[in-house]
Design a protein around this motif. Structure first.
Motif, PDB file in Angstrom:
ATOM      1  N   ASN A 447       0.860  -1.173   0.000  1.00 17.48           N
ATOM      2  CA  ASN A 447       0.000   0.000   0.000  1.00 17.48           C
ATOM      3  C   ASN A 447       0.902   1.230   0.000  1.00 17.48           C
ATOM      4  N   VAL A 448       0.411   2.287  -0.579  1.00 18.11           N
ATOM      5  CA  VAL A 448       1.159   3.545  -0.617  1.00 18.11           C
ATOM      6  C   VAL A 448       0.350   4.602   0.116  1.00 18.11           C
ATOM      7  N   ALA A 449       1.026   5.331   1.000  1.00 16.27           N
ATOM      8  CA  ALA A 449       0.375   6.401   1.762  1.00 16.27           C
ATOM      9  C   ALA A 449       1.155   7.698   1.586  1.00 16.27           C
ATOM     10  N   ASN A 450       0.499   8.817   1.927  1.00 19.78           N
ATOM     11  CA  ASN A 450       1.120  10.140   1.815  1.00 19.78           C
ATOM     12  C   ASN A 450       1.651  10.357   0.394  1.00 19.78           C
ATOM     13  N   SER A 451       0.834   9.983  -0.580  1.00 16.50           N
ATOM     14  CA  SER A 451       1.264  10.017  -1.973  1.00 16.50           C
ATOM     15  C   SER A 451       0.135  10.585  -2.826  1.00 16.50           C
ATOM     16  N   LEU A 452       0.271  10.452  -4.137  1.00 16.52           N
ATOM     17  CA  LEU A 452      -0.792  10.850  -5.046  1.00 16.52           C
ATOM     18  C   LEU A 452      -0.526  10.281  -6.431  1.00 16.52           C
ATOM     19  N   ASN A 453      -1.553  10.319  -7.258  1.00 18.85           N
ATOM     20  CA  ASN A 453      -1.446  10.018  -8.681  1.00 18.85           C
ATOM     21  C   ASN A 453      -1.535  11.358  -9.399  1.00 18.85           C
ATOM     22  N   ALA A 454      -0.383  11.861  -9.844  1.00 23.16           N
ATOM     23  CA  ALA A 454      -0.335  13.222 -10.377  1.00 23.16           C
ATOM     24  C   ALA A 454      -1.236  13.408 -11.591  1.00 23.16           C
ATOM     25  N   SER A 455      -1.488  12.332 -12.334  1.00 24.97           N
ATOM     26  CA  SER A 455      -2.328  12.450 -13.523  1.00 24.97           C
ATOM     27  C   SER A 455      -3.798  12.675 -13.173  1.00 24.97           C
ATOM     28  N   MET A 456      -4.151  12.535 -11.890  1.00 22.54           N
ATOM     29  CA  MET A 456      -5.526  12.781 -11.461  1.00 22.54           C
ATOM     30  C   MET A 456      -5.714  14.195 -10.945  1.00 22.54           C
ATOM     31  N   GLY A 457      -4.639  14.979 -10.879  1.00 17.70           N
ATOM     32  CA  GLY A 457      -4.747  16.351 -10.414  1.00 17.70           C
ATOM     33  C   GLY A 457      -5.243  16.442  -8.986  1.00 17.70           C
ATOM     34  N   LYS A 458      -6.036  17.489  -8.718  1.00 17.65           N
ATOM     35  CA  LYS A 458      -6.537  17.720  -7.360  1.00 17.65           C
ATOM     36  C   LYS A 458      -7.484  16.626  -6.894  1.00 17.65           C
ATOM     37  N   ALA A 459      -8.005  15.822  -7.831  1.00 17.54           N
ATOM     38  CA  ALA A 459      -8.938  14.753  -7.466  1.00 17.54           C
ATOM     39  C   ALA A 459      -8.225  13.498  -6.951  1.00 17.54           C
ATOM     40  N   SER A 460      -6.906  13.506  -6.951  1.00 19.81           N
ATOM     41  CA  SER A 460      -6.168  12.309  -6.572  1.00 19.81           C
ATOM     42  C   SER A 460      -6.342  11.978  -5.088  1.00 19.81           C
ATOM     43  N   PRO A 461      -6.532  10.706  -4.767  1.00 20.23           N
ATOM     44  CA  PRO A 461      -6.462  10.294  -3.358  1.00 20.23           C
ATOM     45  C   PRO A 461      -4.995  10.341  -2.898  1.00 20.23           C
ATOM     46  N   THR A 462      -4.783  10.179  -1.632  1.00 21.58           N
ATOM     47  CA  THR A 462      -3.413  10.208  -1.102  1.00 21.58           C
ATOM     48  C   THR A 462      -2.954   8.841  -0.619  1.00 21.58           C
ATOM     49  N   SER A 463      -3.775   7.825  -0.743  1.00 19.48           N
ATOM     50  CA  SER A 463      -3.364   6.461  -0.401  1.00 19.48           C
ATOM     51  C   SER A 463      -3.911   5.514  -1.461  1.00 19.48           C
TER      52      SER A 463
END
Length: 923
Positions: A447-463
């Protein structure tokens, strides 16, 4: 698919009934007695009739019972950490002879061992191959280390292990080495039964790159009685992976004793924030319950561990924030505006944070006619948390609306272990029979936390849920052994094994691997602009960062496994072996073993071993062995794949690990994996003189077709590119790939070295003194040419790069010397140990970064005091003098001052001084 246990229950029932109805022929007598340490009963002590196959273990009350034909015998009684006693006894038909034995504490190396031979137990100085016996109970009472890998790293000659940093899942599973060879070239047993590997394959920049090891830290130290380490090639005896040797973990069998061990500590060092970090707590509990009247038992050992992270990163050096357009360096104003300093923008380089809990069980249920049903196994859970590379605020991989100061992404792992072994052993006439089934499963979820999917912009979750890896192994064994009264004793054994393995890659959530910023062109509009439709597999980028580069897709730090990576792969193997040892005289022993194995995925292999020992006197002996061996390529190495997509100027680059049966591998001529094959020689000298015991053993191992993890291949279609690069580019393009790495049988290697173990013990004043000196020198090197694909000639520096060669040869110390001094007097005990760790090198291909890190000496010290018979407290330190490895000399190799110490070399870590306190309760 048939369950591995389908036929096991039927066969087990058959053996139970068969042994239960076996008749005892002839009139016999009985030897019975009790074994103590002078105060309390010793459960699990070995009781053996000398020069025979008669023997057993004491029960929960320390009692034993041996049925023998009338005659005169010598009874050997041993227990790890105690002096072996020989008791002469005469047995009369129909009568019971009682002997009681009080063992005294050992001051020298004399424990009985069975590893490396299927004959009778022998002392360490009488074995035909070198075997170390590590008394875990004593070490966990005295020494600072609490995990198995670190205990062995500071105690066992030729064993090396170190914690990794910023290496994905390898941060949470420490790779280990024996005699300088790889983590997957040592076989691990538990109670003599094969332990399964971890599901993780190490594909990152650390020692053991490309290897699949065994996670010994998944077994709680509270459940372990001792560890036997066979430092000799043993594939002909035990099967695949035993090229470097065998580690046998023996579980506790004591009953009616409660042992609680609580250790807490922290790294107290000037290098840590506020001079302290890495807080650690381990609580271990062990208790055994007697079962029935024949000495049966169920022993439980469990632990809870917490280890906080350490951080030895420096303040970030260089640009932190750029203003666009133009990319001007605005770091100072950025820090001032946000009221932060460079110290707040840094990575986490050091040991990872871990919470874990394990529970193990070991049980025996004696039956009629000396038969025994046994069970052992456990469950475990570990949660790991490790940092990645810091994403700076103006980086295109960051979204300022989510992380205005940038972010440090974290990889979280959930690791699940389960194992269960069940079997029955007893006698069929003069034969000892052991039938067992051993199951094990390791699951590694990312699992990844304190992160983001940059291609989703502001809508990206952080985990993100990124998928995981699962490995399962089921092994069924049937073994026969007996001693024949031929010459001075002939021990023969034979048996068969069936092993079934399954490897799985589980895909992650869609948002963990998808690039939502891609599109496909479907035409041109009336306004002359391209008509694009969103398409994660498209070749056109539609989202860009402030610097004009494309936003990255997938979870930052660890993109999830894709559906095309997901796989369930299986294989099975069958084996048969024969093993014999002949005592031609009381001085001369000669042994041999032959093992055949057949795998359904790559075929058969036949291996052999010869051992010999000649006693020059009752106290001195010469010993030697010669063997061939093999290691089957793991399912992980055959089927692991992980892909990610990078876009450069709108062109997609499929980058990652491809299986050997994939299209890129076929086009580039990468062959199917085959077994590694070895030839080993060893010779040694053992002696006991006065208060000293000494073993010296030299060895040589040649391995053909070692499996390595290649660097990434890429071609070029430029006009100036070479013909080879153009061909590689075209071949990879046919498979929709641009860069690829593989597992390959790329090299041959040779390892030579020498191990020395010297112990001394005596009464000193009112107390007892013991000194243990162990030293090892091991030299591993690549030999011969790199076995590259014909289509990749000229690319040998990628097939097996200089960095890969350094990982193989020089990232663990070639020499290690350990001197341990202990003194016990009344209620006090003092522990002092110094370990010399040899030099290591930086694994790099850039000449600017070549560096040798000098040898260092790490000192441990502890003092213990028994408040009462039941309570003991100890305080001490690992690395008393706060020694660190050499700093990385070239600042350009520190990633902006984050890796001040090498993360590629495995010497002794860089956590600094560790202070601890321990409370023991024994009831």
């Amino acid at each position: 698919m048939l369950c591995p246990f389908t036929h096991f229950r039927k066969i087990l029932l058959f053996f139970v009934l068969f042994i239960l109805v076996a008749e005892v022929y002839g009139q016999t007598g009985v030897i019975t007695g009790t074994v103590t340490d002078g105060k309390t009963h010793l459960a699990g002590a070995t009781v053996q009739i000398e020069h025979s196959n008669k023997g057993g273990y004491t029960n929960a009350q320390g009692k034993f019972n041996l049925e023998v034909i009338p005659g005169s015998y010598t009874v050997l009684v041993s227990y790890v950490g105690f002096v072996t006693q020989r008791k002469p006894v005469t047995v009369t038909a129909g009568q019971t002879t009682t002997i009681d034995v009080a063992l005294t504490t050992s001051t020298t190396m004399n424990e009985l061992v069975v590893l490396g031979s299927r004959s009778l137990p022998r002392t360490q100085t009488e074995t035909p191959v070198p075997v170390d016996v590590i008394d875990i109970k004593r070490i966990t009472s005295d020494a600072p280390q609490v995990s198995i890998n670190q205990i062995l790293n500071y105690v066992a000659p030729s064993f090396s292990s170190g914690t990794q940093t910023v290496a994905d899942g390898t941060d949470h599973v420490d790779p280990a080495s024996l005699r300088g060879l790889g983590p997957d070239q040592v076989l691990v047993l538990v109670n003599g039964k094969r332990r399964y590997n971890t599901a993780l394959v190490n594909v990152n920049g650390s020692f053991g790159r490309g290897a699949v090891g065994t996670d010994m830290n998944a077994i709680p130290t509270s459940a372990i009685d001792r560890i036997e380490i066979l430092r000799d090639g043993a594939a002909a005896q035990y099967g695949s992976d035993a090229i470097a040797g065998v580690i046998n973990i023996i579980l506790k069998s004591s009953v009616n004793r409660l042992n609680v061990n609580v250790t807490t500590g922290a790294n107290v060092t000037s290098q840590a924030d506020n001079n302290m970090d890495g807080q650690t707590v381990q609580t271990g509990v062990n208790y055994g319950v007697p079962v029935g009247s024949r000495g049966g038992y169920i022993n439980f050992g469990g632990s809870y561990d917490f280890r906080n992270y350490t951080n030895r990163a420096g303040d970030w050096v260089g640009t932190i924030y750029k203003a666009y357009p133009g990319g001007a360096d605005k770091t100072d104003s950025f820090l001032l505006a946000n009221n932060i300093t460079r110290h707040d923008i840094r990575m986490r380089t050091g040991q990872s944070k871990i919470r874990s809990s394990q529970l193990f069980m070991n049980a025996s249920f004696p039956m009629e006619n000396n038969a025994e049903v046994y069970l052992f196994g456990g469950i475990g859970y570990r949660n790991g948390e490790a940092g990645g590379v810091y994403r700076l605020p103006s980086d295109s991989r960051n979204i300022l609306d989510i992380y205005p100061l940038g972010f440090l992404p974290e990889i979280h792992t959930n690791i699940y272990d389960r194992s269960l072994a069940a079997g029955i052993r007893g006698s069929l006439g003069e034969w000892k029979v052991d039938f067992s089934n051993t199951y094990g499963r390791n699951e590694f979820d990312f699992n990844v936390a304190n992160s983001l999917n940059a291609s989703m912009g502001k809508a990206s979750p952080t985990s993100f849920q990124c998928g995981g890896l699962i490995f399962m192994q089921n092994t069924t064994n049937l073994d026969f052994s007996r001693r024949l009264d031929v010459l001075e004793g002939l021990d023969i054994a034979f048996g068969a094994e069936h092993r079934f393995e399954q490897y799985q890659i589980v895909a992650g959530a869609e948002n963990s691997y998808t690039d939502y910023g891609r599109a496909t062109k479907i035409g041109v509009g009336a306004d002359g602009k391209d008509i694009l439709i969103p398409d994660p597999k498209g070749s056109i980028n539609t989202m860009f960062g402030p610097d004009g580069t494309a936003r990255a897709g997938g979870a930052q730090v660890f993109p999830g496994f894709r559906p095309e990576n997901a796989i369930t792969a299986t294989r099975s193997a069958i084996a048969g072996y024969v093993d014999a040892e002949a005592n031609f005289s009381k001085a001369f022993l000669l042994g041999g073993a032959l093992r055949f194995e057949n795998y359904n995925d790559f075929g058969s292999t036949l291996n052999g071993k010869i051992t010999t020992r000649y006693k020059l006197s009752e106290r001195t002996a010469l010993r030697a062995s010669a063997s061939t061996g093999f290691r089957a390529p793991s399912l992980h190495q055959r089927f692991y794949s992980s892909t990610s997509t990078l876009f450069v100027d709108g062109v997609p680059y499929e980058v990652g690990t491809f299986t050997n049966d994939s299209r890129p591998a076929q086009l580039l001529g990468i062959p199917t994996l085959k077994p590694e094959k070895s030839k080993s020689l060893s010779a040694g000298f053992t002696s006991t003189f006065g208060k000293f015991s000494l073993t010296v053993d030299g060895y040589f191992t040649h391995i053909d077709d070692r499996i390595v993890y290649t660097d990434q291949f890429s071609g070029s279609n430029a006009d100036t590119a070479s013909a080879v690069d153009k061909e590689i580019y075209q071949l990879l393009s046919l498979a929709n790939a641009n860069r690829a790495a593989f597992f390959a049988n790329a090299i041959n290697s040779e390892t030579k070295g020498v191990d020395l173990v010297l112990t001394y013990g005596r009464r000193l004043g009112a107390g007892s003194f013991r000194a243990d000196l162990s030293a090892t020198y091991s030299y591993t090197q690549q030999v011969g040419a790199i076995n590259s694909s014909d289509k990749l000639k000229g690319k040998e520096n990628i097939y097996f790069s200089r960095a890969s060669r350094i990982y193989l040869e020089r990232t663990v110390p070639r020499e290690k010397v350990n001197l341990t001094l202990t003194y016990n007097i009344n209620r006090f005990n003092v522990f002092l140990r110094g370990v010399h760790f040899g030099s290591v090198e930086e694994a790099t291909i850039d000449p600017k970064f070549y560096q040798t890190y000098s040898a260092k000496v790490v000192t441990d010290a502890a003092i213990g005091y028994k408040l009462t018979k039941e309570f003991k407290i100890s305080v001490g330190a690992n690395n008393v003098f706060d020694v660190y490895p050499d700093l990385v000399s070239n600042p350009a190799n520190t990633t902006n001052n984050q890796f001040r110490y090498s993360r590629r070399a495995t010497q002794f870590g860089y956590n600094g001084r560790f202070l601890f306190a321990r409370l023991e309760l024994n009831l």
